[in-house]
Motif scaffolding. Structure first.
Motif, PDB file in Angstrom:
ATOM      1  N   LEU A 463       0.846  -1.191   0.000  1.00  0.00           N
ATOM      2  CA  LEU A 463       0.000   0.000   0.000  1.00  0.00           C
ATOM      3  C   LEU A 463       0.880   1.239   0.000  1.00  0.00           C
ATOM      4  O   LEU A 463       1.708   1.431   0.892  1.00  0.00           O
ATOM      5  N   LYS A 464       0.695   2.065  -1.026  1.00  0.00           N
ATOM      6  CA  LYS A 464       1.387   3.352  -1.115  1.00  0.00           C
ATOM      7  C   LYS A 464       0.319   4.426  -1.253  1.00  0.00           C
ATOM      8  O   LYS A 464      -0.272   4.596  -2.313  1.00  0.00           O
ATOM      9  N   TRP A 465       0.074   5.148  -0.172  1.00  0.00           N
ATOM     10  CA  TRP A 465      -1.019   6.119  -0.118  1.00  0.00           C
ATOM     11  C   TRP A 465      -0.443   7.515   0.119  1.00  0.00           C
ATOM     12  O   TRP A 465      -0.140   7.896   1.230  1.00  0.00           O
ATOM     13  N   ARG A 466      -0.309   8.267  -0.943  1.00  0.00           N
ATOM     14  CA  ARG A 466       0.170   9.653  -0.862  1.00  0.00           C
ATOM     15  C   ARG A 466      -0.611  10.508  -1.852  1.00  0.00           C
ATOM     16  O   ARG A 466      -0.054  11.016  -2.826  1.00  0.00           O
ATOM     17  N   PRO A 467      -1.920  10.666  -1.627  1.00  0.00           N
ATOM     18  CA  PRO A 467      -2.728  11.421  -2.594  1.00  0.00           C
ATOM     19  C   PRO A 467      -2.354  12.896  -2.659  1.00  0.00           C
ATOM     20  O   PRO A 467      -2.500  13.524  -3.706  1.00  0.00           O
ATOM     21  N   ASP A 468      -1.910  13.481  -1.546  1.00  0.00           N
ATOM     22  CA  ASP A 468      -1.480  14.878  -1.553  1.00  0.00           C
ATOM     23  C   ASP A 468      -0.471  15.068  -0.437  1.00  0.00           C
ATOM     24  O   ASP A 468      -0.176  14.175   0.361  1.00  0.00           O
ATOM     25  N   SER A 469       0.101  16.278  -0.386  1.00  0.00           N
ATOM     26  CA  SER A 469       1.127  16.573   0.615  1.00  0.00           C
ATOM     27  C   SER A 469       0.552  16.668   2.030  1.00  0.00           C
ATOM     28  O   SER A 469       1.300  16.599   3.001  1.00  0.00           O
ATOM     29  N   ARG A 470      -0.766  16.815   2.160  1.00  0.00           N
ATOM     30  CA  ARG A 470      -1.384  16.935   3.481  1.00  0.00           C
ATOM     31  C   ARG A 470      -1.859  15.601   4.039  1.00  0.00           C
ATOM     32  O   ARG A 470      -2.393  15.550   5.140  1.00  0.00           O
ATOM     33  N   SER A 471      -1.674  14.557   3.289  1.00  0.00           N
ATOM     34  CA  SER A 471      -2.153  13.257   3.752  1.00  0.00           C
ATOM     35  C   SER A 471      -1.361  12.796   4.973  1.00  0.00           C
ATOM     36  O   SER A 471      -0.133  12.809   4.989  1.00  0.00           O
ATOM     37  N   LEU A 472      -2.099  12.428   6.023  1.00  0.00           N
ATOM     38  CA  LEU A 472      -1.495  11.952   7.272  1.00  0.00           C
ATOM     39  C   LEU A 472      -1.569  10.445   7.404  1.00  0.00           C
ATOM     40  O   LEU A 472      -1.046   9.881   8.362  1.00  0.00           O
ATOM     41  N   LEU A 473      -2.197   9.783   6.465  1.00  0.00           N
ATOM     42  CA  LEU A 473      -2.386   8.347   6.586  1.00  0.00           C
ATOM     43  C   LEU A 473      -1.072   7.601   6.457  1.00  0.00           C
ATOM     44  O   LEU A 473      -0.834   6.626   7.163  1.00  0.00           O
ATOM     45  N   SER A 474      -0.180   8.077   5.600  1.00  0.00           N
ATOM     46  CA  SER A 474       1.089   7.383   5.411  1.00  0.00           C
ATOM     47  C   SER A 474       1.901   7.368   6.685  1.00  0.00           C
ATOM     48  O   SER A 474       2.461   6.345   7.085  1.00  0.00           O
ATOM     49  N   SER A 475       1.965   8.515   7.374  1.00  0.00           N
ATOM     50  CA  SER A 475       2.727   8.565   8.617  1.00  0.00           C
ATOM     51  C   SER A 475       2.037   7.791   9.737  1.00  0.00           C
ATOM     52  O   SER A 475       2.686   7.169  10.576  1.00  0.00           O
ATOM     53  N   SER A 476       0.703   7.783   9.758  1.00  0.00           N
ATOM     54  CA  SER A 476       0.000   7.075  10.821  1.00  0.00           C
ATOM     55  C   SER A 476       0.057   5.568  10.644  1.00  0.00           C
ATOM     56  O   SER A 476      -0.105   4.811  11.589  1.00  0.00           O
ATOM     57  N   LEU A 477       0.299   5.113   9.397  1.00  0.00           N
ATOM     58  CA  LEU A 477       0.379   3.680   9.136  1.00  0.00           C
ATOM     59  C   LEU A 477       1.766   3.115   9.388  1.00  0.00           C
ATOM     60  O   LEU A 477       1.958   1.911   9.316  1.00  0.00           O
ATOM     61  N   ALA A 478       2.751   3.982   9.661  1.00  0.00           N
ATOM     62  CA  ALA A 478       4.114   3.499   9.871  1.00  0.00           C
ATOM     63  C   ALA A 478       4.166   2.595  11.093  1.00  0.00           C
ATOM     64  O   ALA A 478       3.791   2.985  12.195  1.00  0.00           O
ATOM     65  N   GLY A 479       4.638   1.392  10.897  1.00  0.00           N
ATOM     66  CA  GLY A 479       4.770   0.435  11.981  1.00  0.00           C
ATOM     67  C   GLY A 479       3.493  -0.284  12.354  1.00  0.00           C
ATOM     68  O   GLY A 479       3.487  -1.109  13.269  1.00  0.00           O
ATOM     69  N   SER A 480       2.399   0.017  11.667  1.00  0.00           N
ATOM     70  CA  SER A 480       1.125  -0.621  12.010  1.00  0.00           C
ATOM     71  C   SER A 480       0.921  -1.945  11.296  1.00  0.00           C
ATOM     72  O   SER A 480       0.022  -2.699  11.629  1.00  0.00           O
ATOM     73  N   GLY A 481       1.746  -2.222  10.288  1.00  0.00           N
ATOM     74  CA  GLY A 481       1.612  -3.470   9.554  1.00  0.00           C
ATOM     75  C   GLY A 481       0.683  -3.391   8.381  1.00  0.00           C
ATOM     76  O   GLY A 481       0.490  -4.381   7.678  1.00  0.00           O
ATOM     77  N   VAL A 482       0.071  -2.241   8.126  1.00  0.00           N
ATOM     78  CA  VAL A 482      -0.816  -2.106   6.975  1.00  0.00           C
ATOM     79  C   VAL A 482       0.026  -2.136   5.698  1.00  0.00           C
ATOM     80  O   VAL A 482       1.071  -1.510   5.614  1.00  0.00           O
ATOM     81  N   GLY A 483      -0.452  -2.832   4.707  1.00  0.00           N
ATOM     82  CA  GLY A 483       0.309  -3.021   3.494  1.00  0.00           C
ATOM     83  C   GLY A 483       1.093  -4.308   3.506  1.00  0.00           C
ATOM     84  O   GLY A 483       1.739  -4.665   2.536  1.00  0.00           O
ATOM     85  N   LYS A 484       1.065  -5.025   4.611  1.00  0.00           N
ATOM     86  CA  LYS A 484       1.695  -6.335   4.729  1.00  0.00           C
ATOM     87  C   LYS A 484       0.641  -7.320   5.207  1.00  0.00           C
ATOM     88  O   LYS A 484       0.116  -7.173   6.314  1.00  0.00           O
ATOM     89  N   LYS A 485       0.317  -8.259   4.383  1.00  0.00           N
ATOM     90  CA  LYS A 485      -0.768  -9.176   4.689  1.00  0.00           C
ATOM     91  C   LYS A 485      -0.475  -9.919   5.990  1.00  0.00           C
ATOM     92  O   LYS A 485       0.601 -10.437   6.209  1.00  0.00           O
ATOM     93  N   GLY A 486      -1.474  -9.946   6.880  1.00  0.00           N
ATOM     94  CA  GLY A 486      -1.318 -10.594   8.177  1.00  0.00           C
ATOM     95  C   GLY A 486      -0.967  -9.646   9.288  1.00  0.00           C
ATOM     96  O   GLY A 486      -0.932 -10.027  10.456  1.00  0.00           O
ATOM     97  N   GLY A 487      -0.712  -8.363   8.983  1.00  0.00           N
ATOM     98  CA  GLY A 487      -0.365  -7.397  10.022  1.00  0.00           C
ATOM     99  C   GLY A 487      -1.604  -6.852  10.708  1.00  0.00           C
ATOM    100  O   GLY A 487      -2.733  -7.076  10.301  1.00  0.00           O
ATOM    101  N   ARG A 488      -1.388  -6.101  11.765  1.00  0.00           N
ATOM    102  CA  ARG A 488      -2.513  -5.537  12.498  1.00  0.00           C
ATOM    103  C   ARG A 488      -2.867  -4.161  11.935  1.00  0.00           C
ATOM    104  O   ARG A 488      -2.019  -3.450  11.409  1.00  0.00           O
TER     105      ARG A 488
END
Length: 495
Positions: A463-488
């Motif tokens: 998962l690569k989610w960077r729709p704009d420069s104000r998107s906070l989802l990329s930073s909030s997903l760091a270390g959460s396991g999203v984008g890796k199947k089986g993660g939390r």
């Protein structure tokens, strides 16, 4: 009492006995005389000529030169050693001596020629006897060397003088013929190609501009190992020359480039290409005309074709349905196309490409809903879709992508009109989706992500989610396991 004799105050009355002359006296005396003579001769030479005298050579008997062990190596062994060095050191190594300069020329296999006289004189073949990749475009275009004006397109770039303005039909073309001020006449280019064919029998790749069928026939007859050919400013008649290139696998035809030249490649040329080069694996058509018949001939004759690229095409309506004849086509690229297909026809007559795996659209106009739907219908078996900087890609047009039900990767970049709702309506219906990339799509907001879409994010492998420069989802997903199947996944998502 004894008395010592009184010394005579006059030394002449008591002379000292003469001393015998020794060898050091003779040596130093002669040396002083020799230095005096050398000093006089040097003074006379300096007074006669104003130039400085050359420095005296060192005495080899006192300091013998170090033995040159490299000269004992054979050329074959030294070539192996020099080939192991980084490429950026080859030029500096060639300046060591004449032998290394000759060996460097034998190592060079790829060359972009900039001086046409270097080719016509034959020096290029003496300097580089093992060429397998030769680009003649810059050498065929005569441009001012001191010009700071650089005109660039995707296919070509050249310097233009300030006193030479653009002609009505382009910088290099006037009234449908090459401007002699810029490009060499086809006769000169053909003579150069004949020399290349006679000297470079192992040629594998050739890039030329303005060549006619006469020069290309010689290349096809003499260069049996030619596998890749790129022709600029070529027409239908020029393609008669490559009919005999039986081993060609990669061909790039650049018929027309806005602002540079305007040659014509139609169904006639595409049919000649298809019948003569049946082993094509990759074909790129830039600024070429054609229709259903030309694409059909390529599909039927070039059964090994795996990649087809159309850039700024001028195809007639209905050409999309001919893609179904490309049975082994795996990758389809459309770049800078103002229209996909002006008249694709009914869906039941379109057919599809059974082996297609990748679809790439870059800088294309997708405002025509009918042609966009027809394109995705033909590409219904595709596994990867890449949409980059495409104009007119609204939610309704993007909805046609749902026809492709086996997509595993979708990449969106620069799609400013697409919204979260349009994206969600398509990707939630895909059961095999594994990778999602969204970059620079400013109309998508993190706050609009629904729980259903968030659940999909959880099971994706990438998962690569960077729709704009104000998107906070990329930073909030760091270390959460999203984008890796089986993660939390994160617990709470703001709406």
């Amino acid at each position: 009492m004894s008395h010592s004799p009184e010394k005579n105050p006059n030394p002449e009355l008591n002379p000292k006995p003469p001393r015998s002359i020794s060898l050091p006296d003779i040596w130093f005396k002669e040396k002083r005389v020799l230095k005096h003579v050398i000093h006089k001769m040097r003074a006379q030479s300096l007074s006669a000529t104003p130039s400085l005298s050359p420095p005296s050579e060192p005495d080899d008997s006192l300091h013998p030169p170090a033995p040159d062990f490299i000269s004992l190596l054979s050329d074959e062994l030294l070539l192996i050693i020099l080939s192991k060095l980084p490429i950026n050191q080859h030029v500096s190594n060639s300046l060591v001596c004449k032998r290394w300069l000759s060996l460097h020329g034998r190592l060079v296999q790829s060359l972009e020629l900039t001086d046409w006289s270097f080719l016509i004189s034959g020096r290029v073949f003496d300097r580089f006897p093992n060429l397998t990749d030769l680009n003649l475009v810059r050498a065929c275009i005569r441009t001012p060397r001191n010009s700071g004006i650089l005109v660039t397109s995707r296919a070509l770039s050249l310097h233009v003088g300030a006193d030479k303005g653009p002609s009505p039909n382009g910088f290099c073309f006037i009234s449908g013929e090459l401007d002699d001020v810029f490009v060499l006449p086809s006769g000169s280019v053909d003579r150069g190609l004949e020399m290349v064919a006679g000297k470079c029998r192992n040629l594998r790749r050739l890039v030329a501009i303005g060549a006619s069928d006469n020069g290309l026939v010689t290349v096809a007859r003499e260069c049996d190992m030619l596998q890749e050919l790129e022709l600029h400013c070529c027409g239908d008649l020029s393609l008669k020359g490559i009919y005999g290139c039986q081993n060609l696998q990669v061909v790039k035809l650049i018929g027309s480039v806005n602002g540079f030249y305007n040659s014509v490649v139609t169904d006639i040329g595409l049919t000649l290409l298809a019948q003569g080069c049946r082993r094509l694996v990759k074909l790129e058509l830039c600024g070429c005309e054609g229709s259903y018949d030309g694409i059909k001939a390529i599909g039927q004759c070039c059964q090994m074709l795996e990649e087809l690229t159309l850039c700024d095409h001028r195809m007639d309506g209905g050409w999309l349905s001919a893609l179904s004849f490309c049975g082994n086509l795996k990758t389809l690229r459309l770049q800078s196309c103002k229209v996909i297909d002006s008249s694709p026809g009914p869906d039941e007559h379109l057919g599809s490409c059974p082996a297609l795996e990748e679809l790439h659209l870059e800088r294309c106009q997708l405002r025509d809903k009918q042609s966009a739907k027809a394109l995705f219908w033909v590409c219904e078996t595709v596994r990867e879709i890449v949409l980059q900087d495409c104009w007119g890609l609204v939610d309704e047009v993007f909805g046609f992508v749902s026809i492709c039900r086996r997509v595993k990767l979708i990449s969106l970049e620069g799609c400013a009109l697409l919204t979260i709702g349009g994206l969600e309506s398509v990707i939630l219906s895909w059961k095999e989706l594994q990778r999602l990339r969204v970059v620079s799509c400013n109309n998508m907001k993190d706050s609009e992500i629904t729980p259903e879409l968030a659940s999909l994010f959880f099971v994706l492998k990438e998962l690569k989610w960077r729709p704009d420069s104000r998107s906070l989802l990329s930073s909030s997903l760091a270390g959460s396991g999203v984008g890796k199947k089986g993660g939390r996944f994160f617990k709470r998502l703001k709406h």
